[in-house]
Design an enzyme around this catalytic site. Structure first.
Site, PDB file in Angstrom:
ATOM      1  N   ASP A  91       0.870  -1.186   0.000  1.00  0.00           N
ATOM      2  CA  ASP A  91       0.000   0.000   0.000  1.00  0.00           C
ATOM      3  C   ASP A  91       0.904   1.231   0.000  1.00  0.00           C
ATOM      4  O   ASP A  91       1.624   1.477   0.966  1.00  0.00           O
ATOM      5  CB  ASP A  91      -0.904   0.007   1.240  1.00  0.00           C
ATOM      6  CG  ASP A  91      -1.980   1.078   1.129  1.00  0.00           C
ATOM      7  OD1 ASP A  91      -1.859   1.959   0.254  1.00  0.00           O
ATOM      8  OD2 ASP A  91      -2.940   1.036   1.904  1.00  0.00           O
ATOM      9  N   ILE A  93       0.304   4.496   0.140  1.00  0.00           N
ATOM     10  CA  ILE A  93      -0.032   5.409   1.248  1.00  0.00           C
ATOM     11  C   ILE A  93      -1.222   4.798   1.979  1.00  0.00           C
ATOM     12  O   ILE A  93      -2.342   4.777   1.446  1.00  0.00           O
ATOM     13  CB  ILE A  93      -0.377   6.838   0.774  1.00  0.00           C
ATOM     14  CG1 ILE A  93       0.768   7.434  -0.058  1.00  0.00           C
ATOM     15  CG2 ILE A  93      -0.670   7.727   1.989  1.00  0.00           C
ATOM     16  CD1 ILE A  93       0.522   8.870  -0.541  1.00  0.00           C
ATOM     17  N   THR A  96      -4.827   7.366   3.575  1.00  0.00           N
ATOM     18  CA  THR A  96      -4.863   8.446   2.565  1.00  0.00           C
ATOM     19  C   THR A  96      -5.692   9.633   3.040  1.00  0.00           C
ATOM     20  O   THR A  96      -5.324  10.788   2.785  1.00  0.00           O
ATOM     21  CB  THR A  96      -5.408   7.894   1.225  1.00  0.00           C
ATOM     22  OG1 THR A  96      -4.643   6.751   0.866  1.00  0.00           O
ATOM     23  CG2 THR A  96      -5.304   8.916   0.113  1.00  0.00           C
ATOM     24  N   ASP A 233      -3.470  -3.438   3.051  1.00  0.00           N
ATOM     25  CA  ASP A 233      -3.530  -2.649   4.284  1.00  0.00           C
ATOM     26  C   ASP A 233      -2.930  -3.426   5.462  1.00  0.00           C
ATOM     27  O   ASP A 233      -2.464  -2.825   6.426  1.00  0.00           O
ATOM     28  CB  ASP A 233      -4.985  -2.307   4.647  1.00  0.00           C
ATOM     29  CG  ASP A 233      -5.670  -1.407   3.630  1.00  0.00           C
ATOM     30  OD1 ASP A 233      -5.046  -0.416   3.222  1.00  0.00           O
ATOM     31  OD2 ASP A 233      -6.825  -1.692   3.254  1.00  0.00           O
TER      32      ASP A 233
HETATM   33  C1  LIP Z   1      -7.493   2.755   4.708  1.00  0.00           C
HETATM   34  C2  LIP Z   1      -7.338   1.652   5.740  1.00  0.00           C
HETATM   35  C3  LIP Z   1      -8.220   1.928   6.923  1.00  0.00           C
HETATM   36  C4  LIP Z   1      -9.650   1.966   6.479  1.00  0.00           C
HETATM   37  C5  LIP Z   1      -9.835   3.062   5.426  1.00  0.00           C
HETATM   38  C6  LIP Z   1      -8.916   2.835   4.256  1.00  0.00           C
HETATM   39  P1  LIP Z   1      -6.182   3.600   2.524  1.00  0.00           P
HETATM   40  O1  LIP Z   1      -6.651   2.476   3.605  1.00  0.00           O
HETATM   41  O2  LIP Z   1      -6.042   1.524   6.179  1.00  0.00           O
HETATM   42  O3  LIP Z   1      -8.026   0.917   7.890  1.00  0.00           O
HETATM   43  O4  LIP Z   1     -10.492   2.201   7.579  1.00  0.00           O
HETATM   44  O5  LIP Z   1     -11.158   3.075   4.966  1.00  0.00           O
HETATM   45  O6  LIP Z   1      -9.257   1.645   3.579  1.00  0.00           O
HETATM   46  O7  LIP Z   1      -7.342   3.796   1.611  1.00  0.00           O
HETATM   47  O8  LIP Z   1      -5.846   4.831   3.258  1.00  0.00           O
HETATM   48  O9  LIP Z   1      -5.029   2.963   1.829  1.00  0.00           O
END
Ligand code: LIP
Length: 294
Positions: A91, A93, A96, A233
């Site tokens: 991933d 970032i 985000t 993630d």
């Molecule tokens: C995020 C995840 C987070 C989730 C967000 C989003 P991103 O990933 O790390 O746990 O709650 O909705 O999916 O989109 O920032 O890579």
């Protein structure tokens, strides 16, 4: 080209170098809305920097390790699921929404899985200059030197939910059965015990699955529960958690074997006995109102 067996320490070193380079791109980003777009709704964001970081990482990894697979958030193709082959699970970032708002909880999350099992993990938050890393069987580290969990969690026994600081996430899906399950469970977790709740000490939402997992690995959070996030993630944070003595199970009752792409997870920090980790898992599962379906 024949595939050499992976040198996990060497891969970890490469991922750490790439994480620092990614951090430079992230910290050099211009906070401009024209650089931001949404995927399925206004809570599901992507920026030009997510793509720039993934491009840099994927081209470096494909150059150096042409025989391993690459599975990244920004180039995800549902027709090409994660296989047993050695795979970088990335991933660019994570967090985000935090990144777009300048809230200093975003990271680059670099995992390597073999047989769909997280095996190497590097998570770097360039805002706080915090680096977490782990190789299976070799322990987990903060900033390469301090072993995880941090000392505090070695000495504190794991209590029940009422003694716990936990993390949950809202996610970007704000309607439907998963949403109902989450918010009813949040209510039950927070509510007083006289009213049937578990009354946890408090709940946090760091906005990044990887940083939630690293906080549980460090022992500064007792538990993290989420449904709806993806393999990229959690891959890196998962091995960091396990090497710190934590456990990962599924986000629904009785899911003792969590799948990397199962999209619903429950993480518990290290404890003096395995039994108390399992007790906390069961206590948490018993508070879930409904079922997560992804
Ligand atoms: C995020 C995840 C987070 C989730 C967000 C989003 P991103 O990933 O790390 O746990 O709650 O909705 O999916 O989109 O920032 O890579």
């Amino acid at each position: 080209m024949s595939m050499p067996s992976p040198d996990l320490d060497e891969i970890c070193g490469t991922l750490i170098d790439l994480a620092y380079r990614a951090g430079e791109i992230i910290m050099g980003a211009l906070p401009a809305t024209e650089n931001t777009g949404s995927k399925k709704n206004s809570a599901d964001l992507v920026t030009v920097y997510d793509r720039a970081v993934e491009d840099m990482i994927s081209s470096e990894l494909k150059d150096k390790y042409p025989y391993y697979q690459f599975y990244g958030e920004e180039t995800y193709d549902p027709a090409r699921p994660l296989t047993n082959a050695p795979t970088f699970v990335i991933d660019p970032i994570d967090g985000t929404v935090n990144f777009v708002h300048g809230f200093p909880h975003a990271c680059v999350s670099l995992g390597f899985a073999i047989n769909r099992v997280p095996t190497v993990g590097v998570v770097f938050n360039p805002f706080t200059k915090t680096l977490y890393s782990a190789v299976r069987g070799k322990g987990a580290f903060l900033n390469r030197t301090s072993q995880l969990p941090l000392k505090r969690s070695n000495v504190e026994p794991l209590g029940g939910l009422k003694d716990s600081l936990i993390s949950v996430e809202w996610g970007s899906e704000r309607t439907g059965r998963n949403w109902e399950t989450k918010i009813r469970t949040f209510e039950r977790l927070g509510q007083s015990q006289e009213n049937g709740g578990a009354m946890v000490r408090s709940m946090r939402s760091l906005g990044s699955a990887a940083l939630n997992l690293c906080a549980v690995a460090a022992g500064t959070l007792d538990l993290y529960w989420e449904g709806g996030c993806w393999a990229w993630d959690v891959c890196a944070g998962w091995i960091i958690l396990e090497e710190a003595g934590g456990i990962m199970v599924g986000g629904n009752p009785d899911e003792w074997e969590a799948e990397i792409d199962g999209r619903k997870y429950l993480a518990i920090r290290a404890a003096s006995s395995q039994r108390s980790q399992k007790e906390l898992v069961e206590e948490f599962w018993s508070t879930i109102q409904g079922r997560l379906e992804y």
